[in-house]
Design a protein around this motif. Structure first.
Motif, PDB file in Angstrom:
ATOM      1  N   PRO A 164      56.515  11.728  85.391  1.00  0.00           N
ATOM      2  CA  PRO A 164      56.103  12.344  86.953  1.00  0.00           C
ATOM      3  C   PRO A 164      54.593  11.848  87.149  1.00  0.00           C
ATOM      4  O   PRO A 164      53.745  12.158  86.498  1.00  0.00           O
ATOM      5  N   LEU A 165      54.702  11.279  88.485  1.00  0.00           N
ATOM      6  CA  LEU A 165      53.540  10.979  89.111  1.00  0.00           C
ATOM      7  C   LEU A 165      53.356  11.961  90.220  1.00  0.00           C
ATOM      8  O   LEU A 165      54.203  12.447  90.844  1.00  0.00           O
ATOM      9  N   ILE A 222      40.279   9.170  83.392  1.00  0.00           N
ATOM     10  CA  ILE A 222      40.890  10.068  84.248  1.00  0.00           C
ATOM     11  C   ILE A 222      40.186  11.229  84.503  1.00  0.00           C
ATOM     12  O   ILE A 222      40.252  11.830  85.982  1.00  0.00           O
ATOM     13  N   GLU A 223      39.413  11.683  83.677  1.00  0.00           N
ATOM     14  CA  GLU A 223      38.552  13.070  83.973  1.00  0.00           C
ATOM     15  C   GLU A 223      37.576  12.676  85.089  1.00  0.00           C
ATOM     16  O   GLU A 223      37.221  13.733  85.846  1.00  0.00           O
ATOM     17  N   PRO A 239      49.545  10.649  86.649  1.00  0.00           N
ATOM     18  CA  PRO A 239      50.452  11.330  85.911  1.00  0.00           C
ATOM     19  C   PRO A 239      50.194  12.862  86.079  1.00  0.00           C
ATOM     20  O   PRO A 239      49.026  13.247  86.037  1.00  0.00           O
ATOM     21  N   GLU A 240      51.390  13.494  86.303  1.00  0.00           N
ATOM     22  CA  GLU A 240      51.325  14.901  86.542  1.00  0.00           C
ATOM     23  C   GLU A 240      50.637  15.795  85.462  1.00  0.00           C
ATOM     24  O   GLU A 240      50.209  16.811  85.745  1.00  0.00           O
ATOM     25  N   PRO A 260      57.545   6.340  95.776  1.00  0.00           N
ATOM     26  CA  PRO A 260      58.846   5.405  95.811  1.00  0.00           C
ATOM     27  C   PRO A 260      58.978   4.642  94.581  1.00  0.00           C
ATOM     28  O   PRO A 260      59.725   3.678  94.500  1.00  0.00           O
ATOM     29  N   PHE A 261      58.318   5.007  93.546  1.00  0.00           N
ATOM     30  CA  PHE A 261      58.624   4.169  92.290  1.00  0.00           C
ATOM     31  C   PHE A 261      58.268   5.080  91.136  1.00  0.00           C
ATOM     32  O   PHE A 261      57.980   6.214  91.114  1.00  0.00           O
ATOM     33  N   SER A 262      58.688   4.727  89.757  1.00  0.00           N
ATOM     34  CA  SER A 262      58.756   5.431  88.741  1.00  0.00           C
ATOM     35  C   SER A 262      58.174   4.528  87.713  1.00  0.00           C
ATOM     36  O   SER A 262      58.450   3.381  87.651  1.00  0.00           O
ATOM     37  N   VAL A 263      57.609   5.489  86.380  1.00  0.00           N
ATOM     38  CA  VAL A 263      56.959   4.895  85.219  1.00  0.00           C
ATOM     39  C   VAL A 263      57.271   5.561  84.504  1.00  0.00           C
ATOM     40  O   VAL A 263      57.865   6.935  84.526  1.00  0.00           O
ATOM     41  N   TYR A 264      57.645   4.978  83.249  1.00  0.00           N
ATOM     42  CA  TYR A 264      58.266   5.714  81.941  1.00  0.00           C
ATOM     43  C   TYR A 264      57.296   5.421  80.663  1.00  0.00           C
ATOM     44  O   TYR A 264      56.730   4.467  80.364  1.00  0.00           O
TER      45      TYR A 264
END
Length: 300
Positions: A164-165, A222-223, A239-240, A260-264
Motif C-alpha cells: 500500500p502507498l 525515506i527518513e 509505502p504506508e 491509480p497504480f499499485s506496486v508489489y
C-alpha cells in the motif's frame, strides 16, 4: 574440468573482468588467464569474446555458467555434508532497498540470526533495475523488488504482498484541509521523493506529467523525506509501512488522493539456478514471515 577452473570461470563470468576476478580470488591475472584458457582448451570452445578491453560470455560460456553454478553448489553441499556440518552456513548476497530493509525485513533478519547463525546475510542497497541485472549476472543470490510488474525476464519471482502507498503531508499543509486532492493540486505542490529509478516515484512522476509540474525534490533516504514533509517542505508518496508510526502520532496526515497504480513487494532469483539449501531456507522463511505480516494480494 577442474573445480578450481570452474571457480575462476564463475568469478570472471560474474564480474566480466579478468583483473577484478584476479583481485577477488587473490591470484595473479596471468594465473586467471591461464586457467580460463585451460578450461577452453579442455572443452574445445571459446567461453569469452574479447572485445578490446572488454569481455562478454559466448553462447557456450552462458551454458557453462549454468552448469558451473550447479556443480559448485553441489560441491559445497557435499563438503558440508561429508565434513559433518551442523547446519546451514555460508553467505547470501541480497539486493534490497531501504523501505524493505528497515520496515519489512527485521523479523526475517532476527529469525536467521538466531536460527542459522552460520549463515551471513550480506545486504546490498540497490534500485530494482540494478537488482534484476545483478541477479541475472549472478552478482546477487536473491533480491527484493518493489515494482508494478511481477514478471521479469530471466528471473523467478514470488509476490509477497501488494505494498500500500500513501500520499502524506504535514497536518498544517494546505492540501491537508481538502476533501479531495486533484492532479492539478499535486502538480502545483512541492514533492519530496526518492531518487529516479524507484518504481513508485517513477509511476507518480508519470501520473503528474501533462502540465507544468514543480520539479521533485530528491532526498537520499525515506527518513530524510519524512523529516522534510513533517517540516512542511512538501508532500511525498511513500509505502504506508514506512509512515505508519508518523500517521498514528499525528505528525503526518494522509491526503485524500486515490492512487491509480499499485506496486508489489517481491522476492526474485535467477531462472534455472539450482538453489542451495541456504537459499531455499531464506526464500521459505521470507515468504512465510512477510506474507504473515500482510496478506498476499496477487501471485506472479
Amino acid at each position: 574440468m577442474e573445480i578450481r577452473h570452474l571457480v575462476t570461470f564463475q568469478k570472471v563470468a560474474t564480474l566480466l573482468s579478468f583483473t577484478r576476478a584476479a583481485e577477488e580470488l587473490n591470484y595473479a591475472q596471468s594465473s586467471v588467464t591461464t586457467q580460463i584458457r585451460a578450461l577452453e582448451s579442455s572443452l574445445g570452445v571459446e567461453l569469452f569474446d574479447r572485445l578490446g578491453g572488454r569481455i562478454r560470455l559466448t553462447a557456450a560460456g552462458e551454458k557453462l555458467l549454468e552448469y558451473a553454478e550447479q556443480i559448485l553448489t553441489l560441491t559445497e553441499e557435499a563438503r558440508a555434508d561429508v565434513a559433518g556440518s551442523d547446519g546451514p552456513s555460508g553467505t547470501l548476497v541480497i539486493g534490497t532497498m531501504e523501505s524493505i530493509t528497515s520496515y519489512r525485513m527485521p523479523p526475517l533478519l532476527e529469525f536467521f540470526h538466531h536460527r542459522y547463525p552460520k549463515v551471513q546475510l550480506s545486504l546490498r542497497p540497490s534500485l530494482c533495475a540494478e537488482t534484476c541485472h545483478a541477479l541475472r549476472q549472478g552478482t546477487f543470490d536473491i533480491g527484493f523488488l518493489m515494482e508494478q510488474e511481477t514478471r521479469h525476464q530471466g528471473l523467478e519471482t514470488v509476490v509477497l504482498a501488494q505494498e500500500p502507498l500513501v500520499l502524506v503531508a504535514a497536518p498544517d499543509h494546505p492540501l491537508a484541509r481538502r476533501e479531495q486532492v486533484s492532479l492539478d493540486d499535486l502538480r502545483a505542490a512541492s514533492v519530496l521523493a526518492t531518487e529516479a529509478g524507484c518504481a513508485y516515484r517513477d509511476l507518480f512522476e508519470e501520473e503528474l506529467r501533462g502540465a507544468e509540474t514543480t520539479p521533485f525534490l530528491e532526498f537520499g533516504t525515506i527518513e530524510a523525506i519524512k523529516r522534510g514533509v513533517v517540516s512542511g517542505l512538501g508532500i511525498a508518496l511513500l509505502p504506508e509501512v514506512t509512515v505508519a508510526g508518523e500517521l498514528e502520532k499525528g505528525e503526518l496526515t494522509a491526503l485524500p488522493w486515490d492512487i491509480p497504480f499499485s506496486v508489489y513487494t517481491q522476492l526474485a532469483w535467477r531462472s534455472g539456478r539450482r538453489l542451495s539449501r541456504e537459499l531455499k531456507l531464506f526464500i521459505d522463511h521470507a515468504v512465510r514471515l512477510m506474507q504473515e505480516e500482510q496478506p498476499l494480494a496477487r501471485s506472479s
